[in-house]
Design a protein around this motif. Structure first.
Motif, PDB file in Angstrom:
ATOM      1  N   ARG A  67      13.094  -9.775 -16.874  1.00 56.07           N
ATOM      2  CA  ARG A  67      14.087 -10.544 -16.116  1.00 56.07           C
ATOM      3  C   ARG A  67      13.467 -11.909 -15.804  1.00 56.07           C
ATOM      4  NH1 ARG A  67      14.307  -7.986 -11.016  1.00 56.07           N
ATOM      5  NH2 ARG A  67      15.870  -6.492 -11.697  1.00 56.07           N
ATOM      6  N   ILE A  68      14.230 -12.953 -16.081  1.00 58.58           N
ATOM      7  CA  ILE A  68      13.714 -14.312 -15.868  1.00 58.58           C
ATOM      8  C   ILE A  68      13.544 -14.609 -14.381  1.00 58.58           C
ATOM      9  CG2 ILE A  68      14.269 -16.777 -16.066  1.00 58.58           C
ATOM     10  CD1 ILE A  68      15.436 -16.217 -18.802  1.00 58.58           C
ATOM     11  N   LYS A  69      12.359 -15.131 -14.037  1.00 57.63           N
ATOM     12  CA  LYS A  69      12.091 -15.556 -12.661  1.00 57.63           C
ATOM     13  C   LYS A  69      12.293 -17.064 -12.532  1.00 57.63           C
ATOM     14  CE  LYS A  69      10.135 -13.180  -9.905  1.00 57.63           C
ATOM     15  NZ  LYS A  69      10.752 -12.305  -8.852  1.00 57.63           N
ATOM     16  N   ASP A  70      11.857 -17.806 -13.564  1.00 56.04           N
ATOM     17  CA  ASP A  70      11.891 -19.266 -13.474  1.00 56.04           C
ATOM     18  C   ASP A  70      11.590 -19.869 -14.848  1.00 56.04           C
ATOM     19  OD1 ASP A  70      12.135 -21.681 -12.190  1.00 56.04           O
ATOM     20  OD2 ASP A  70      10.600 -21.252 -10.681  1.00 56.04           O
ATOM     21  N   LYS A  71      11.885 -21.157 -14.997  1.00 60.20           N
ATOM     22  CA  LYS A  71      11.489 -21.866 -16.231  1.00 60.20           C
ATOM     23  C   LYS A  71      10.039 -22.323 -16.075  1.00 60.20           C
ATOM     24  CE  LYS A  71      12.436 -24.817 -19.827  1.00 60.20           C
ATOM     25  NZ  LYS A  71      13.253 -25.873 -20.391  1.00 60.20           N
ATOM     26  N   ILE A  72       9.251 -22.162 -17.121  1.00 59.70           N
ATOM     27  CA  ILE A  72       7.858 -22.632 -17.071  1.00 59.70           C
ATOM     28  C   ILE A  72       7.776 -24.075 -17.567  1.00 59.70           C
ATOM     29  CG2 ILE A  72       5.492 -22.250 -17.857  1.00 59.70           C
ATOM     30  CD1 ILE A  72       6.327 -19.295 -18.401  1.00 59.70           C
ATOM     31  N   GLY A  73       8.436 -24.348 -18.687  1.00 63.61           N
ATOM     32  CA  GLY A  73       8.365 -25.690 -19.265  1.00 63.61           C
ATOM     33  C   GLY A  73       8.654 -25.623 -20.744  1.00 63.61           C
ATOM     34  N   GLU A  74       8.377 -26.711 -21.462  1.00 64.29           N
ATOM     35  CA  GLU A  74       8.575 -26.644 -22.910  1.00 64.29           C
ATOM     36  C   GLU A  74       7.427 -27.315 -23.645  1.00 64.29           C
ATOM     37  OE1 GLU A  74      12.079 -28.017 -21.658  1.00 64.29           O
ATOM     38  OE2 GLU A  74      10.930 -29.770 -21.061  1.00 64.29           O
ATOM     39  N   ILE A  75       7.277 -26.933 -24.905  1.00 66.27           N
ATOM     40  CA  ILE A  75       6.262 -27.545 -25.760  1.00 66.27           C
ATOM     41  C   ILE A  75       6.979 -28.044 -27.001  1.00 66.27           C
ATOM     42  CG2 ILE A  75       4.407 -26.031 -24.939  1.00 66.27           C
ATOM     43  CD1 ILE A  75       4.602 -24.519 -27.628  1.00 66.27           C
ATOM     44  N   SER A  76       6.336 -28.963 -27.741  1.00 64.11           N
ATOM     45  CA  SER A  76       6.909 -29.309 -29.039  1.00 64.11           C
ATOM     46  C   SER A  76       5.801 -29.581 -30.041  1.00 64.11           C
ATOM     47  CB  SER A  76       7.872 -30.482 -28.931  1.00 64.11           C
ATOM     48  OG  SER A  76       7.208 -31.585 -28.410  1.00 64.11           O
ATOM     49  N   TYR A  77       6.092 -29.304 -31.292  1.00 67.83           N
ATOM     50  CA  TYR A  77       5.111 -29.520 -32.361  1.00 67.83           C
ATOM     51  C   TYR A  77       5.847 -29.795 -33.661  1.00 67.83           C
ATOM     52  CZ  TYR A  77       6.074 -24.464 -32.901  1.00 67.83           C
ATOM     53  OH  TYR A  77       6.675 -23.245 -33.038  1.00 67.83           O
ATOM     54  N   TRP A  78       5.117 -30.378 -34.607  1.00 71.79           N
ATOM     55  CA  TRP A  78       5.663 -30.681 -35.933  1.00 71.79           C
ATOM     56  C   TRP A  78       5.108 -29.707 -36.950  1.00 71.79           C
ATOM     57  CZ3 TRP A  78       9.189 -34.386 -37.302  1.00 71.79           C
ATOM     58  CH2 TRP A  78       9.470 -35.387 -36.354  1.00 71.79           C
ATOM     59  N   TYR A  79       5.919 -29.306 -37.907  1.00 73.57           N
ATOM     60  CA  TYR A  79       5.378 -28.584 -39.059  1.00 73.57           C
ATOM     61  C   TYR A  79       6.206 -28.919 -40.293  1.00 73.57           C
ATOM     62  CZ  TYR A  79       9.016 -24.952 -38.617  1.00 73.57           C
ATOM     63  OH  TYR A  79      10.206 -24.277 -38.558  1.00 73.57           O
ATOM     64  N   TYR A  80       5.645 -28.624 -41.434  1.00 74.16           N
ATOM     65  CA  TYR A  80       6.243 -28.997 -42.705  1.00 74.16           C
ATOM     66  C   TYR A  80       6.869 -27.779 -43.366  1.00 74.16           C
ATOM     67  CZ  TYR A  80       6.573 -31.040 -47.370  1.00 74.16           C
ATOM     68  OH  TYR A  80       7.029 -31.495 -48.580  1.00 74.16           O
ATOM     69  N   ILE A  81       8.145 -27.903 -43.796  1.00 69.61           N
ATOM     70  CA  ILE A  81       8.798 -26.800 -44.510  1.00 69.61           C
ATOM     71  C   ILE A  81       8.761 -27.140 -45.998  1.00 69.61           C
ATOM     72  CG2 ILE A  81      10.864 -25.336 -44.691  1.00 69.61           C
ATOM     73  CD1 ILE A  81      11.755 -26.461 -41.945  1.00 69.61           C
ATOM     74  N   LYS A  82       7.836 -26.507 -46.706  1.00 69.94           N
ATOM     75  CA  LYS A  82       7.555 -26.853 -48.104  1.00 69.94           C
ATOM     76  C   LYS A  82       8.784 -26.784 -49.003  1.00 69.94           C
ATOM     77  CE  LYS A  82       3.052 -26.193 -50.216  1.00 69.94           C
ATOM     78  NZ  LYS A  82       2.094 -25.172 -50.605  1.00 69.94           N
ATOM     79  N   GLY A  83       9.452 -25.605 -48.982  1.00 70.73           N
ATOM     80  CA  GLY A  83      10.586 -25.376 -49.875  1.00 70.73           C
ATOM     81  C   GLY A  83      11.698 -26.404 -49.719  1.00 70.73           C
ATOM     82  N   GLU A  84      11.797 -26.999 -48.540  1.00 70.32           N
ATOM     83  CA  GLU A  84      12.886 -27.948 -48.258  1.00 70.32           C
ATOM     84  C   GLU A  84      12.395 -29.386 -48.221  1.00 70.32           C
ATOM     85  OE1 GLU A  84      15.124 -26.880 -44.719  1.00 70.32           O
ATOM     86  OE2 GLU A  84      14.651 -24.772 -45.006  1.00 70.32           O
ATOM     87  N   ASN A  85      11.086 -29.612 -48.443  1.00 69.36           N
ATOM     88  CA  ASN A  85      10.474 -30.930 -48.265  1.00 69.36           C
ATOM     89  C   ASN A  85      10.968 -31.564 -46.970  1.00 69.36           C
ATOM     90  OD1 ASN A  85       8.947 -33.243 -48.780  1.00 69.36           O
ATOM     91  ND2 ASN A  85      10.624 -34.213 -49.924  1.00 69.36           N
ATOM     92  N   ALA A  86      10.866 -30.804 -45.889  1.00 69.22           N
ATOM     93  CA  ALA A  86      11.339 -31.300 -44.595  1.00 69.22           C
ATOM     94  C   ALA A  86      10.213 -31.250 -43.568  1.00 69.22           C
ATOM     95  CB  ALA A  86      12.513 -30.449 -44.109  1.00 69.22           C
ATOM     96  N   ARG A  87      10.198 -32.280 -42.713  1.00 72.92           N
ATOM     97  CA  ARG A  87       9.285 -32.257 -41.564  1.00 72.92           C
ATOM     98  C   ARG A  87      10.111 -31.817 -40.365  1.00 72.92           C
ATOM     99  NH1 ARG A  87       5.099 -34.703 -39.937  1.00 72.92           N
ATOM    100  NH2 ARG A  87       6.030 -36.378 -38.730  1.00 72.92           N
ATOM    101  N   CYS A  88       9.625 -30.782 -39.712  1.00 74.77           N
ATOM    102  CA  CYS A  88      10.428 -30.204 -38.637  1.00 74.77           C
ATOM    103  C   CYS A  88       9.748 -30.400 -37.289  1.00 74.77           C
ATOM    104  CB  CYS A  88      10.619 -28.710 -38.914  1.00 74.77           C
ATOM    105  SG  CYS A  88      11.696 -27.945 -37.701  1.00 74.77           S
ATOM    106  N   ARG A  89      10.517 -30.904 -36.336  1.00 71.19           N
ATOM    107  CA  ARG A  89      10.017 -30.994 -34.969  1.00 71.19           C
ATOM    108  C   ARG A  89      10.630 -29.845 -34.189  1.00 71.19           C
ATOM    109  NH1 ARG A  89       8.376 -34.484 -30.600  1.00 71.19           N
ATOM    110  NH2 ARG A  89       9.596 -33.902 -28.779  1.00 71.19           N
ATOM    111  N   LYS A  90       9.777 -28.974 -33.711  1.00 74.50           N
ATOM    112  CA  LYS A  90      10.280 -27.823 -32.963  1.00 74.50           C
ATOM    113  C   LYS A  90       9.989 -27.963 -31.473  1.00 74.50           C
ATOM    114  CE  LYS A  90      10.446 -23.702 -34.622  1.00 74.50           C
ATOM    115  NZ  LYS A  90      10.432 -22.276 -34.977  1.00 74.50           N
ATOM    116  N   THR A  91      11.006 -27.748 -30.673  1.00 70.60           N
ATOM    117  CA  THR A  91      10.835 -27.708 -29.220  1.00 70.60           C
ATOM    118  C   THR A  91      11.019 -26.262 -28.797  1.00 70.60           C
ATOM    119  OG1 THR A  91      11.735 -29.927 -29.001  1.00 70.60           O
ATOM    120  CG2 THR A  91      11.737 -28.581 -27.019  1.00 70.60           C
TER     121      THR A  91
END
Ligand code: ATP
Length: 146
Positions: A67-91
């Motif tokens: 059960r959720i008590k509270d929000k902690i926060g968020e992180i973000s990072y980049w990774y490369y999706i080879k099959g799609e030649n895409a750079r992905c920013r994930k939050t």
């Protein structure tokens, strides 16, 4: 090769905790053949709130209901999706959750393992800096709750 396209992804996950006799444990998952230890999380599906995703992904990946008590926060990072030649920013949004029920034996087949770790041991074991920062914040929040 043509330049990589840019994608954005939003995921959500949780730090699920339980405290017994002053000892707090949190659940981690093992992925990539057991070589990477991380917090459970996954893509926010259409029509889902980040809170709903966090509860669902924690349940699926660790076998645990929380059960959720509270929000902690968020992180973000980049990774490369080879099959799609895409750079992905994930939050990734993270929520602090108190453990309600369930067993880590019931983790789904997408992950190699799921287990409880003493909070301070988990801090030393997670593979990604972002996860470590989130667990540090969670530690402070749990201290205030208890
Ligand atoms: P999701 O769990 O959100 O459905 P996924 O399993 O498809 O997504 P990620 O776990 O984001 O994808 O992994 C994609 C890439 O990003 C992998 O190379 C992984 O090693 C890397 N990665 C995962 N988590 C982090 C993190 N916290 N910091 C940096 N890189 C990460």
């Amino acid at each position: 090769m043509r330049p990589a396209t840019i994608k954005n992804q939003v995921s959500s996950g949780g730090v699920i905790f339980r405290t017994n006799a002053d000892k707090t444990e949190i659940a981690l998952i093992a992925v990539k053949g057991g070589n990477v230890l991380s917090l459970p999380k996954g893509i926010v599906d259409k029509g889902e709130s980040p809170e709903e995703t966090a509860v669902r992904e924690v349940r699926e990946e660790t076998g645990l209901r929380g059960r959720i008590k509270d929000k902690i926060g968020e992180i973000s990072y980049w990774y490369y999706i080879k099959g799609e030649n895409a750079r992905c920013r994930k939050t990734v949004h993270f929520y602090l959750m108190e453990y309600l029920s369930g067993s880590t034996k019931d983790h789904d087949a997408e992950v190699d393992d799921a287990a409880w770790f003493p909070l301070d041991e988990a801090l030393g074991k997670v593979s990604y800096k972002g996860d470590r920062e989130i667990i540090e914040k969670a530690k402070g929040m749990i201290k205030k709750i208890e």
